[in-house]
Design a protein around this motif. Structure first.
Motif, PDB file in Angstrom:
ATOM      1  N   ARG A 261      38.628  46.652  23.151  1.00  9.61           N
ATOM      2  CA  ARG A 261      39.109  46.063  24.393  1.00  9.61           C
ATOM      3  C   ARG A 261      39.277  44.566  24.187  1.00  9.61           C
ATOM      4  O   ARG A 261      38.435  43.914  23.555  1.00  9.61           O
ATOM      5  N   THR A 262      40.350  44.018  24.715  1.00 12.58           N
ATOM      6  CA  THR A 262      40.657  42.598  24.539  1.00 12.58           C
ATOM      7  C   THR A 262      40.852  41.955  25.900  1.00 12.58           C
ATOM      8  O   THR A 262      41.573  42.488  26.755  1.00 12.58           O
ATOM      9  N   THR A 263      40.199  40.818  26.102  1.00 10.34           N
ATOM     10  CA  THR A 263      40.323  40.059  27.340  1.00 10.34           C
ATOM     11  C   THR A 263      40.832  38.666  27.010  1.00 10.34           C
ATOM     12  O   THR A 263      40.301  37.995  26.116  1.00 10.34           O
ATOM     13  N   VAL A 264      41.865  38.248  27.721  1.00 10.87           N
ATOM     14  CA  VAL A 264      42.422  36.906  27.555  1.00 10.87           C
ATOM     15  C   VAL A 264      42.159  36.134  28.840  1.00 10.87           C
ATOM     16  O   VAL A 264      42.426  36.637  29.938  1.00 10.87           O
TER      17      VAL A 264
ATOM     18  N   THR B 298      42.064  35.505  34.288  1.00  8.89           N
ATOM     19  CA  THR B 298      42.293  36.544  33.303  1.00  8.89           C
ATOM     20  C   THR B 298      43.793  36.787  33.203  1.00  8.89           C
ATOM     21  O   THR B 298      44.481  36.867  34.229  1.00  8.89           O
ATOM     22  N   LEU B 299      44.304  36.923  31.976  1.00  6.53           N
ATOM     23  CA  LEU B 299      45.740  36.976  31.750  1.00  6.53           C
ATOM     24  C   LEU B 299      46.120  38.198  30.913  1.00  6.53           C
ATOM     25  O   LEU B 299      45.275  38.780  30.224  1.00  6.53           O
ATOM     26  N   SER B 300      47.395  38.556  30.979  1.00  8.47           N
ATOM     27  CA  SER B 300      47.935  39.657  30.182  1.00  8.47           C
ATOM     28  C   SER B 300      49.252  39.199  29.551  1.00  8.47           C
ATOM     29  O   SER B 300      50.343  39.622  29.969  1.00  8.47           O
ATOM     30  N   PRO B 301      49.187  38.333  28.545  1.00  2.00           N
ATOM     31  CA  PRO B 301      50.423  37.766  27.983  1.00  2.00           C
ATOM     32  C   PRO B 301      51.336  38.793  27.337  1.00  2.00           C
ATOM     33  O   PRO B 301      52.549  38.580  27.268  1.00  2.00           O
ATOM     34  N   ALA B 302      50.789  39.920  26.869  1.00  2.00           N
ATOM     35  CA  ALA B 302      51.638  40.931  26.244  1.00  2.00           C
ATOM     36  C   ALA B 302      52.502  41.643  27.271  1.00  2.00           C
ATOM     37  O   ALA B 302      53.558  42.180  26.929  1.00  2.00           O
ATOM     38  N   GLU B 303      52.063  41.656  28.544  1.00  2.00           N
ATOM     39  CA  GLU B 303      52.824  42.314  29.602  1.00  2.00           C
ATOM     40  C   GLU B 303      53.588  41.318  30.470  1.00  2.00           C
ATOM     41  O   GLU B 303      54.540  41.702  31.141  1.00  2.00           O
TER      42      GLU B 303
ATOM     43  N   ARG C 129      30.262  35.139  30.298  1.00  2.00           N
ATOM     44  CA  ARG C 129      30.330  36.018  31.466  1.00  2.00           C
ATOM     45  C   ARG C 129      31.047  37.325  31.128  1.00  2.00           C
ATOM     46  O   ARG C 129      30.574  38.423  31.468  1.00  2.00           O
ATOM     47  N   VAL C 130      32.193  37.225  30.432  1.00  2.00           N
ATOM     48  CA  VAL C 130      32.965  38.411  30.075  1.00  2.00           C
ATOM     49  C   VAL C 130      32.159  39.305  29.131  1.00  2.00           C
ATOM     50  O   VAL C 130      32.135  40.532  29.272  1.00  2.00           O
ATOM     51  N   ALA C 131      31.466  38.677  28.176  1.00  4.90           N
ATOM     52  CA  ALA C 131      30.644  39.450  27.233  1.00  4.90           C
ATOM     53  C   ALA C 131      29.504  40.151  27.953  1.00  4.90           C
ATOM     54  O   ALA C 131      29.184  41.315  27.671  1.00  4.90           O
TER      55      ALA C 131
ATOM     56  N   GLY D 281      43.770  25.373  28.089  1.00  3.92           N
ATOM     57  CA  GLY D 281      43.170  26.030  26.928  1.00  3.92           C
ATOM     58  C   GLY D 281      42.914  27.472  27.303  1.00  3.92           C
ATOM     59  O   GLY D 281      43.050  27.870  28.473  1.00  3.92           O
ATOM     60  N   PHE D 282      42.550  28.297  26.323  1.00  2.00           N
ATOM     61  CA  PHE D 282      42.330  29.710  26.628  1.00  2.00           C
ATOM     62  C   PHE D 282      41.413  30.327  25.583  1.00  2.00           C
ATOM     63  O   PHE D 282      41.119  29.736  24.530  1.00  2.00           O
ATOM     64  N   GLY D 283      40.958  31.535  25.901  1.00  6.15           N
ATOM     65  CA  GLY D 283      40.121  32.289  24.973  1.00  6.15           C
ATOM     66  C   GLY D 283      40.599  33.716  24.864  1.00  6.15           C
ATOM     67  O   GLY D 283      41.235  34.252  25.778  1.00  6.15           O
TER      68      GLY D 283
END
Length: 353
Positions: free
Chosen positions: A52-55, A5-10, A121-123, A81-83
């Motif tokens: 809510r947004t999950t990367v 799980t990532l937080s590219p904005a931060e 899984r996240v959903a 790759g990513f989602g």
């Protein structure tokens, strides 16, 4: 392979880890068009209004070829790759909307399958029952077989068409003719803005609600209503990432907004403009406002961003009216984007395989 799980904005290092896959996958999905920039990815990776947004990204195991680096996303790590998954908290509470970005070179490594499983899984952890995903027809041909869809209990719900207008080939004289008042719509006056003036905010929100009856195929989606708070949130979010907005609205004789079109330009994508929304309220349809509004907005873009090459837009293939308007303006279909929906098992259930 590791999924993180990532937080590219931060975290700038995590943005750097995702950007190569984003650009490569985009160019493959939309061949012949410029690669997107970081501002678009950052905005998509940041939660929207009541959302809510999950990367999540897929990385090679340490020691494998193409080492993914350390757990922080630094060390030169590059995602395979990513989602990005969005869940709304005030409506559509059974739905998780996900987009996967996987370059073709990584598909044979099981990256798509791993990210799909993570999306489910996240959903599920968010308590959602439906997972919606759209793919470029080019990508869909490679990774979304009938066997895959049926095996995961999915179904095709709708299809969008991405259309593009080459600004080098437009007939400005014709645009000016269409942007001028006609016998059917001469009673309407036009106003423009980047940020909506307060005097039009309530009326603009009511006009935005006209988007709610657009054709969506078999996809079940509640657009809800647009409040001024939501409008201001969207505007502020765009300002945060340097997005420029071209809004053109038609006012009826009472001064209420009868229709509008909105275009956006990202600061690091000088060649590309996107149509975000176009709508005409029900009581004002049939007067040629859609064509006039879009023609006026195109002329504005041509004056303001002379280096822009493309204006692009998505329309559901069932939206014949808007597709006809776009074809009249000179837009050509670029790709089809089929949309799929998959059931999400409850937490604790066996993961889809």
């Amino acid at each position: 392979m590791r999924i993180r799980t990532l937080s590219p904005a931060e975290n700038p290092a995590e943005l750097d880890a995702l950007l190569p896959a984003f650009r490569a996958a985009s160019v493959e999905a939309m061949p012949g068009f410029p690669a997107p920039g970081a501002a678009r990815l950052l905005m998509w990776a940041t939660p929207g209004y009541h959302q809510r947004t999950t990367v999540f990204g897929a990385f090679a195991d340490e020691g494998d070829e193409g080492d993914a680096g350390d757990e922080s996303g630094g060390g030169g790590a590059v995602a395979l790759g990513f989602g990005i998954q969005d869940v709304e908290t005030s409506k559509n509470r059974d739905l998780a909307s996900t987009q996967l970005w996987v370059p073709g070179a990584a598909r044979g490594e099981g990256v798509h399958a791993a990210l799909f499983e993570e999306a489910v899984r996240v959903a599920a952890n968010a308590g959602r029952q439906r997972l919606a995903m759209a793919f470029s027809e080019i990508e869909a041909a490679a990774v979304v077989s009938d066997e895959f869809v049926e095996g995961h209990g999915g179904k095709l719900t709708d299809c969008a068409i991405r259309s593009a207008l080459d600004l080098r080939a437009v007939d400005r004289a014709l645009l000016e003719q269409w942007a001028a008042p006609s016998l059917k719509n001469s009673s309407y006056t036009f106003v423009t803005w980047d940020q909506c003036p307060e005097e039009y905010a309530q009326s603009f929100c009511a006009a935005l609600d006209a988007m709610a009856d657009q054709p969506m195929g078999e996809f079940d989606y509640d657009f809800g209503t647009v409040e001024v708070e939501r409008l201001r949130f969207v505007e502020a979010r765009g300002v945060r990432f340097g997005v420029r907005r071209y809004n053109v609205a038609a006012l009826d004789p009472r001064g209420e907004i009868a229709g509008f079109t909105s275009m956006i330009a990202y600061p690091d994508e000088p060649e590309t403009i996107e149509i975000a929304n176009t709508g005409v309220t029900r009581q004002h349809r049939g007067h040629g406002l859609g064509l006039r509004l879009k023609a006026a907005a195109h002329l504005w873009v041509l004056r303001s961003q002379p280096d822009a090459r493309w204006i692009c837009t998505f329309n559901n293939d069932a939206n014949k009216w808007m597709l006809d308007v776009n074809r009249a303006l000179g837009y050509q279909a670029a790709e089809r984007w089929p949309g799929y929906e998959f059931p999400v098992p409850v937490p604790g259930a066996r993961a889809l395989t």
